[in-house]
Design a protein around this motif. Structure first.
Motif, mmCIF file in Angstrom:
data_model
loop_
_atom_site.group_PDB
_atom_site.id
_atom_site.type_symbol
_atom_site.label_atom_id
_atom_site.label_comp_id
_atom_site.label_asym_id
_atom_site.label_seq_id
_atom_site.Cartn_x
_atom_site.Cartn_y
_atom_site.Cartn_z
ATOM 1 N N MET A 1 24.487 39.119 80.401
ATOM 2 C CA MET A 1 25.018 39.548 81.688
ATOM 3 C C MET A 1 25.638 38.356 82.397
ATOM 4 N N ARG A 2 26.752 38.610 83.115
ATOM 5 C CA ARG A 2 27.474 37.506 83.718
ATOM 6 C C ARG A 2 26.657 36.791 84.784
ATOM 7 N N ALA A 3 25.903 37.540 85.596
ATOM 8 C CA ALA A 3 25.116 36.901 86.647
ATOM 9 C C ALA A 3 24.131 35.901 86.055
ATOM 10 N N GLU A 4 23.488 36.292 84.953
ATOM 11 C CA GLU A 4 22.548 35.385 84.289
ATOM 12 C C GLU A 4 23.274 34.163 83.750
ATOM 13 N N ARG A 5 24.479 34.382 83.182
ATOM 14 C CA ARG A 5 25.234 33.263 82.618
ATOM 15 C C ARG A 5 25.686 32.290 83.711
ATOM 16 N N LEU A 6 26.087 32.823 84.857
ATOM 17 C CA LEU A 6 26.496 31.957 85.964
ATOM 18 C C LEU A 6 25.330 31.100 86.441
ATOM 19 N N LEU A 7 24.134 31.697 86.498
ATOM 20 C CA LEU A 7 22.967 30.933 86.911
ATOM 21 C C LEU A 7 22.658 29.843 85.895
ATOM 22 N N ARG A 8 22.754 30.182 84.609
ATOM 23 C CA ARG A 8 22.517 29.171 83.570
ATOM 24 C C ARG A 8 23.550 28.052 83.650
ATOM 25 N N LEU A 9 24.801 28.408 83.921
ATOM 26 C CA LEU A 9 25.848 27.396 84.062
ATOM 27 C C LEU A 9 25.552 26.473 85.235
ATOM 28 N N LEU A 10 25.148 27.060 86.340
ATOM 29 C CA LEU A 10 24.825 26.263 87.519
ATOM 30 C C LEU A 10 23.654 25.320 87.249
ATOM 31 N N LEU A 11 22.629 25.826 86.556
ATOM 32 C CA LEU A 11 21.478 24.979 86.234
ATOM 33 C C LEU A 11 21.857 23.874 85.260
ATOM 34 N N GLN A 12 22.775 24.149 84.333
ATOM 35 C CA GLN A 12 23.248 23.110 83.421
ATOM 36 C C GLN A 12 23.900 21.971 84.195
ATOM 37 N N LEU A 13 24.775 22.311 85.117
ATOM 38 C CA LEU A 13 25.452 21.279 85.903
ATOM 39 C C LEU A 13 24.475 20.548 86.816
ATOM 40 N N GLN A 14 23.498 21.275 87.316
ATOM 41 C CA GLN A 14 22.550 20.665 88.248
ATOM 42 C C GLN A 14 21.593 19.712 87.545
ATOM 43 N N THR A 15 21.202 20.038 86.324
ATOM 44 C CA THR A 15 20.212 19.224 85.619
ATOM 45 C C THR A 15 20.848 18.149 84.736
ATOM 46 N N ARG A 16 22.045 18.424 84.180
ATOM 47 C CA ARG A 16 22.652 17.482 83.246
ATOM 48 C C ARG A 16 23.744 16.625 83.873
ATOM 49 N N GLY A 17 24.181 17.007 85.058
ATOM 50 C CA GLY A 17 25.262 16.249 85.665
ATOM 51 C C GLY A 17 26.602 16.639 85.074
ATOM 52 N N ARG A 18 27.513 15.669 84.964
ATOM 53 C CA ARG A 18 28.866 15.959 84.511
ATOM 54 C C ARG A 18 28.870 16.439 83.059
ATOM 55 N N CYS A 19 29.576 17.555 82.818
ATOM 56 C CA CYS A 19 29.671 18.139 81.480
ATOM 57 C C CYS A 19 31.111 18.541 81.210
ATOM 58 N N THR A 20 31.506 18.431 79.958
ATOM 59 C CA THR A 20 32.819 18.928 79.567
ATOM 60 C C THR A 20 32.736 20.431 79.331
ATOM 61 N N VAL A 21 33.910 21.061 79.299
ATOM 62 C CA VAL A 21 33.956 22.493 79.022
ATOM 63 C C VAL A 21 33.371 22.774 77.643
ATOM 64 N N ALA A 22 33.646 21.888 76.691
ATOM 65 C CA ALA A 22 33.124 22.085 75.338
ATOM 66 C C ALA A 22 31.596 22.028 75.330
ATOM 67 N N GLU A 23 31.022 21.090 76.072
ATOM 68 C CA GLU A 23 29.561 20.978 76.131
ATOM 69 C C GLU A 23 28.936 22.203 76.782
ATOM 70 N N LEU A 24 29.560 22.695 77.839
ATOM 71 C CA LEU A 24 29.036 23.880 78.512
ATOM 72 C C LEU A 24 29.165 25.111 77.622
ATOM 73 N N ALA A 25 30.271 25.222 76.906
ATOM 74 C CA ALA A 25 30.462 26.358 76.012
ATOM 75 C C ALA A 25 29.411 26.369 74.915
ATOM 76 N N ALA A 26 29.108 25.176 74.371
ATOM 77 C CA ALA A 26 28.091 25.083 73.322
ATOM 78 C C ALA A 26 26.713 25.427 73.880
ATOM 79 N N ALA A 27 26.395 24.959 75.088
ATOM 80 C CA ALA A 27 25.078 25.214 75.679
ATOM 81 C C ALA A 27 24.878 26.682 76.006
ATOM 82 N N LEU A 28 25.958 27.360 76.405
ATOM 83 C CA LEU A 28 25.856 28.768 76.808
ATOM 84 C C LEU A 28 26.234 29.724 75.687
#
Length: 322
Positions: A1-28
């Motif tokens: 679900m998109r809402a869950e994915r947006l929350l996961r994306l936000l937590l990725q940026l909040q916990t890992r700091g700066r990320c590339t699009v490729a890194e975020l795509a792999a994590a999600l």
């Protein structure tokens, strides 16, 4: 679900700091285009996410930004953090993930709401699993003393209660409330320090005292309840048996192992467990031919004799009516 994915994306940026699009795509586990769309959605929603170009660039949140779950009332916070269906998550192997998720969500709450959430988690437990009541379901109702017990738990004040076993009134220090299969319990410490669980519907009186108590710092309500349930199951008498049942009767028993197909279509061989032979005999007879006892031999004999007695009684009754 998109809402869950947006929350996961936000937590990725909040916990890992700066990320590339490729890194975020792999994590999600999504495409680069999906990540880009989600980043745009966060930005439109007011989340201060921005990109940095060049070597070492990527997407980041503003340095002092931290997501907060604002707008929740204390009762809403409590309903979220005490309502997890723990046994279902454990069956799916997700209990550890759920614990981590709760901790992360609590960390995002404002200070006041975080205190409400922690307070509720330590004092209220919702156990959605039904009782393994082999004698059938128990009718439930809202206990008379629930509000008073809740007040005592929240304010850490002692109660003077009388229980249905006829004992004289005695004081307890209520540590938490548990709702299991719509039956309410209060876990409390007695003056000597040992813990007991009291069913609220069996209280015949309860008086709130002005005396406060200090909550044991090492007490955890969920841990206590789990150990209590394990001890209860271990103390129950056991009468294992093997039955042949049809589809209708299969729903009436709780097989201890997966049912096996019998020779006849629509029939199953099951292993079940009740408390004693008398209860097992009554359970088989209650199925009116939809269940057949196979073992132990004494159960087979008992069912046969009881069925014969019933047949004789009904034959005599028929003759008497004529």
């Amino acid at each position: 679900m998109r809402a869950e994915r947006l929350l996961r994306l936000l937590l990725q940026l909040q916990t890992r700091g700066r990320c590339t699009v490729a890194e975020l795509a792999a994590a999600l586990d999504v495409s680069h285009r999906t990540v880009q769309r989600d980043l745009d959605a966060l930005s439109l929603a007011g989340v201060p996410v921005y990109s940095t170009r060049g070597r070492g660039g990527g997407w980041s949140l503003l340095p002092d930004y931290r997501s907060r779950l604002t707008g929740l009332t204390p009762s809403e916070v409590m309903s979220v953090f005490v309502g997890a269906t723990a046994h279902v998550l454990a069956d799916l192997g997700l209990d550890a993930s759920a614990d981590q998720a709760v901790l992360k969500l609590i960390a995002t709450l404002p200070d006041a709401s975080r205190r409400d959430a922690e307070y509720a988690r330590q004092r209220l437990l919702i156990d959605h699993a039904g009782w393994d009541d082999r004698r059938g379901s128990v009718t439930s109702f809202r206990p008379r003393w629930l509000d008073l017990c809740r007040q005592a738990v929240w304010e850490e004040r002692t109660l003077e209660i009388t229980y249905a076993d006829g004992t004289s009134p005695f004081p307890i220090a209520p540590l938490g409330l548990i709702a299991k299969a719509r039956t309410w319990y209060v876990v409390a410490a007695r003056p000597a320090g040992h813990l007991r669980t009291y069913r609220l519907s069996r209280l015949t009186s309860a008086t709130l005292s002005a005396v406060t108590f200090t909550r044991p710092p090492d007490f955890d309500l969920a841990t206590y309840w789990h150990r209590s349930q394990q001890a209860l199951k271990a103390s129950r008498p056991s009468y294992p048996m093997v039955l042949r049942v049809n589809d209708q009767a299969l729903r009436r028993f709780r097989p201890t192992t997966p049912p096996l197909p019998a020779d006849l279509p629509g029939w199953w061989i099951i292993q079940a467990d009740l408390e004693n032979r008398t209860e097992a005999t009554a359970a088989v007879l209650a199925q009116a031919g939809s269940a057949v006892a196979l073992s132990p031999p004494e159960l087979v004999t008992g069912v046969r004799e009881a069925a014969q007695t019933l047949a004789n009684l009904h034959r005599d009754e028929t003759v008497g009516d004529r």
